[in-house]
Design an enzyme around this catalytic site. Structure first.
Site, short mmCIF file in Angstrom:
data_model
loop_
_atom_site.label_atom_id
_atom_site.label_comp_id
_atom_site.label_asym_id
_atom_site.label_seq_id
_atom_site.Cartn_x
_atom_site.Cartn_y
_atom_site.Cartn_z
N ASP A 112 0.69 38.63 -0.78
CA ASP A 112 -0.07 37.64 -0.65
C ASP A 112 -0.63 37.96 1.06
O ASP A 112 0.10 38.58 1.72
CB ASP A 112 0.83 36.37 -0.64
CG ASP A 112 -0.06 34.96 -0.62
OD1 ASP A 112 -1.42 35.19 -0.52
OD2 ASP A 112 0.49 33.89 -0.75
N GLU A 150 -5.32 38.44 5.39
CA GLU A 150 -6.76 38.33 5.89
C GLU A 150 -6.68 38.13 7.32
O GLU A 150 -7.61 38.34 8.05
CB GLU A 150 -7.48 37.30 4.97
CG GLU A 150 -7.49 37.56 3.57
CD GLU A 150 -6.08 36.96 2.89
OE1 GLU A 150 -6.04 36.96 1.73
OE2 GLU A 150 -5.32 36.07 3.71
N ASP A 208 -6.67 30.80 -3.40
CA ASP A 208 -6.54 29.45 -3.76
C ASP A 208 -7.50 28.54 -4.12
O ASP A 208 -8.64 28.39 -3.30
CB ASP A 208 -5.86 28.81 -2.22
CG ASP A 208 -4.70 29.62 -1.75
OD1 ASP A 208 -3.86 30.29 -2.66
OD2 ASP A 208 -4.39 29.48 -0.57
#
Length: 764
Positions: free
Chosen positions: A420, A423, A487
């Site tokens: 995960d 970024e 998401d």
């Protein structure tokens, strides 16, 4: 980034320098080097002062032309750079005369890509397929822009023809056709409902048979038919710009060449194509909770193949420690053994951040494993985990340290890793171990992160057994699958956003893609969950995952169990077909999720379709985005067969239908031969044993072919169906499956005799 103010003016503080002519053209090996002054040279005095641009044309691969534009060439190249694979094409031909100079890459016949620079009449660089101009850099296309109060920029503007559409640029959730958009290539954690993207790729494909890859890791700004409506403009800060023009002309050939240049996707293991169930993000869970979910799936005859533990398998404030929280998982080794005994694989969540309270923080800081500030201190932030540091993968020792913790988890019994984040990487006030440019590393960081974890899994589990669930990526990141859409909200609109993102990413060469069934944020109404389940289980990878609530189907209603059961079993039966599509993605770079234009480039009705897709080459899927089940979908020319009902519809037109929750538009392409497996409980089995071949609307005189591959991706055998009048012959080539059958879809079925390589079907 916009530099002009309409057709005539420049933005305040901008001074533009456009190439005025190709003053000199020289040959350096198999490259052309052009020196282009930014004003016409009428006499020797005009050669003094002012920028001189150097444009170098070369070819790293057949039908690919590299263009490099430089102003000052003496700057430091701090990296990183895209790890491109091809170096030099063979058969490059150069020509030069008083009118023009050309570089041709590929076969020296029609279909070869030629770059032609004019030597008379002003600046013009054209890219041709034979005699057809596919795109060109013309008057005020390329430029060196000096910006007051900011960095200079290198700019290129390539022409768009009437009716030409632009696609790709990463996993973008905005409109599928990018014309009219400003696209900033900068990875951000912005969800699926904004113009931001987790996976930016500076590559675009058009419906005119070519693509363009900008060979930059830093911030690339695209103006797609926006600043100039007849151009795609891209710009980068600095003194140089490099890009590749990639000719198909078939769009799948463009992606094949892109994959040859940037790397092909690894082949995920067959078990990863099954159903994944997650604990979800902020829910409370322990071994008893996980076991109750697994028991509930079994009691309801819901096939389950991978169980995923999200963040809180580790103790709060300790992410990442790579240690199971002893309060809820006192016996992790035993837990993993018990899950394996149930036939399940296990995935766990991680990220590349180490919180200050993590037991690993002090060690990483002392050994210099984290990003640093200029004064040598650890760069830290409270945005996500309090006091967290970021692992510096440019430090080989740090990468080895991080991989060692992954290996420890794998030895304990973990099978897959969800990588995960990646970024939120700082661009200012940070220093990398190898001196990399922080601005360029912002986008490239997830490549190093995912590669580190992927290689660790591959080393521990063996080639062909490595799989990630990655959120962030960049160009070349398709090498480390799988990627999921990030998401999304629990709405129909967000479901459609997710599909647009997946289609855009697939058109950048990413072969395997998934999304959170039912949405991540919030809890969807039952009807959305059920529609999303059908869509999700007709994707390459399928995961039930959310944020604040569990995603087990009985939490919605009883029918949700029926839907998940039905489509999971269907996917398992489709695995011989899906696996061959996966092998094609791995070997050629053609994705499993395919926009309609990829398979039907000659049908202009497919150019804008973003609510349907092909899964592999032969199955058309149109997810339902309405509560009442109504759906509009387009079928290209031919007779299409609904896989679930056998209904045959004429193509070349739109259709409107209403579907219950156990159905959706799922059509077999005309002239296709699709392999169905014998098992509906798991995705990993002998795909040849008792395989059933279904022939769909084979026209007289036509042939159809399908391949069967083993778990390593090696070709087992090929089946070919030929029709002559009412007679269809289905014949095997290669190793003969032990038991198999063939049938005409919705028609007579004939069982093969063991040992026979041919079945004859007679149409009623």
């Amino acid at each position: 980034m916009k530099f002009t103010d309409g057709a005539w003016l420049l933005q305040p503080g901008v001074q533009a320098h456009y190439p005025a002519e190709a003053h000199t053209v020289t040959r350096e090996g198999d490259a052309l080097v052009i020196h282009a002054p930014t004003r016409p040279i009428r006499h020797r005095g005009d050669t003094l002062q002012g920028p001189l641009l150097t444009i170098r044309l070369s070819s790293p691969l057949e039908n690919v032309v590299r263009v490099r534009i430089e102003h000052f060439s003496g700057g430091l190249n701090r990296g990183p750079q895209l790890p491109l694979l091809a170096e030099q094409a063979t058969g490059v031909r150069l020509t030069s005369n008083d009118q023009s100079a050309t570089l041709t890459s590929g076969a020296l016949t029609s279909g070869a890509l030629t770059a032609r620079v004019e030597r008379q009449g002003g600046w013009a660089l054209s890219f041709l397929d034979g005699e057809r101009v596919v795109t060109r850099s013309g008057w005020r296309g390329a430029a060196y822009m000096q910006c007051a109060g900011g960095p200079s920029h290198m700019v290129e503007g390539l022409s768009l023809a009437v009716g030409e559409n632009v696609y790709g640029l990463g996993e973008r959730f905005t409109s599928f056709v990018k014309n009219g958009q400003t696209v900033e290539i900068a990875n951000k954690d912005g969800g699926t409902g904004s113009e931001q993207a987790y996976k930016n790729v500076p590559f675009y494909l058009t419906n005119r048979g070519y693509g363009v890859l900008v060979n930059e890791c830093g911030h690339v700004s695209f103006e797609v038919a926006s600043e100039k409506v007849s151009r795609v403009q891209f710009s980068v800060p600095g003194e140089s710009l490099e890009y590749f023009v990639i000719l198909g002309p078939d769009p799948k050939d463009v992606l094949r060449r892109l994959a040859a240049l940037t790397g092909r996707p690894a082949l995920p293991p067959p078990w990863s194509f099954g159903l994944w169930l997650s604990t979800s993000f902020t829910t409370d869970y322990d071994e008893a909770t996980a076991t109750s979910f697994i028991d509930g799936m079994k009691q309801r005859d819901l096939p389950l193949h991978v169980f995923h533990f999200d963040c809180f398998w580790m103790r709060e404030f300790d992410w990442c420690s790579f240690e199971w929280d002893p309060r809820v998982f006192p016996d992790p080794a035993g837990l993993l053994q018990r899950l394996h005994a149930r036939g399940l694989r296990v995935s766990v969540w991680i990220n590349s951040y180490v919180a200050q309270r993590s037991p690993l923080f002090a060690e990483g800081a002392a050994k210099g494993f984290f990003l640093k500030r200029a004064d040598g201190s650890v760069w830290q932030t409270d945005l996500w985990q309090p006091g967290m540091a970021i692992v510096d993968f440019t430090n080989p020792a740090a990468a080895e340290w991080f991989a060692g913790h992954i290996t420890r988890l794998l030895r304990l019994g973990v099978d897959a890793i969800k990588t995960d984040f990646g970024e939120r990487i700082p661009t200012e006030g940070v220093v990398y171990h190898d001196g990399s440019d922080p601005v360029k590393m912002h986008n490239f960081y997830p490549i190093l992160y995912n590669e580190c974890v992927f290689r660790a899994v591959e080393a521990a589990r063996g080639r062909g057994e490595a799989v990630l669930f990655a959120r962030s990526s960049y160009a070349t990141g398709q090498r480390f699958p799988v990627h999921w859409g990030g998401d999304c909200w629990s709405t129909m609109e967000s479901m459609a956003e997710s599909l647009r993102g997946g289609l855009s990413l697939s058109l950048c060469g990413f072969g395997f893609w998934s999304h959170d069934i039912g949405g991540f944020e919030g809890t969807a109404p039952a009807y959305i969950y059920k529609r999303w389940a059908a869509f999700g289980l007709l994707s390459s990878h399928s995961r039930l995952h959310g944020s604040g609530s569990y995603r087990v189907p009985w939490a919605y209603d009883d029918e949700a169990c029926d839907v998940v059961r039905f489509f999971t079993k269907l996917k398992c039966r489709l695995m011989p077909y899906l696996w061959s599509a996966a092998v094609e993605a791995h070997r050629e770079g053609v994705p499993t999720l395919r926009a309609m234009l990829l398979e039907f480039p000659g049908d202009p009705a497919c150019d804008t379709l973003d609510r349907q897709y092909l899964l592999g080459s032969s199955l058309l899927v149109a997810p339902v985005f309405t509560e009442d089940g109504s759906v509009d979908y387009y079928l290209p020319a031919g007779r299409w067969t609904h896989v679930l009902t056998g209904e045959v519809l004429e193509g070349g037109r739109w259709h409107r239908a209403r579907h219950g929750f156990l159905s959706l538009p799922l059509f077999a392409r005309p002239d296709s031969l699709i392999a169905f497996g014998a098992r509906d409980d798991r995705p990993d089995y002998d795909f040849a044993d008792r395989v059933n071949l279904r022939v769909y609307e084979l026209t007289d005189g036509a042939t159809a072919k399908c391949d069967l591959h083993d778990a390593r991706g090696e070709l087992l055998a090929s089946a070919i169906a030929r029709r002559s009048g009412p007679r269809i012959e289905v014949k095997w080539q290669g190793a003969l499956p032990p038991r198999w059958s063939a049938q005409v879809a919705n028609g007579p079925a004939t069982a093969a005799v063991a040992g026979s390589d041919t079945v004859i079907l007679t149409l009623a």
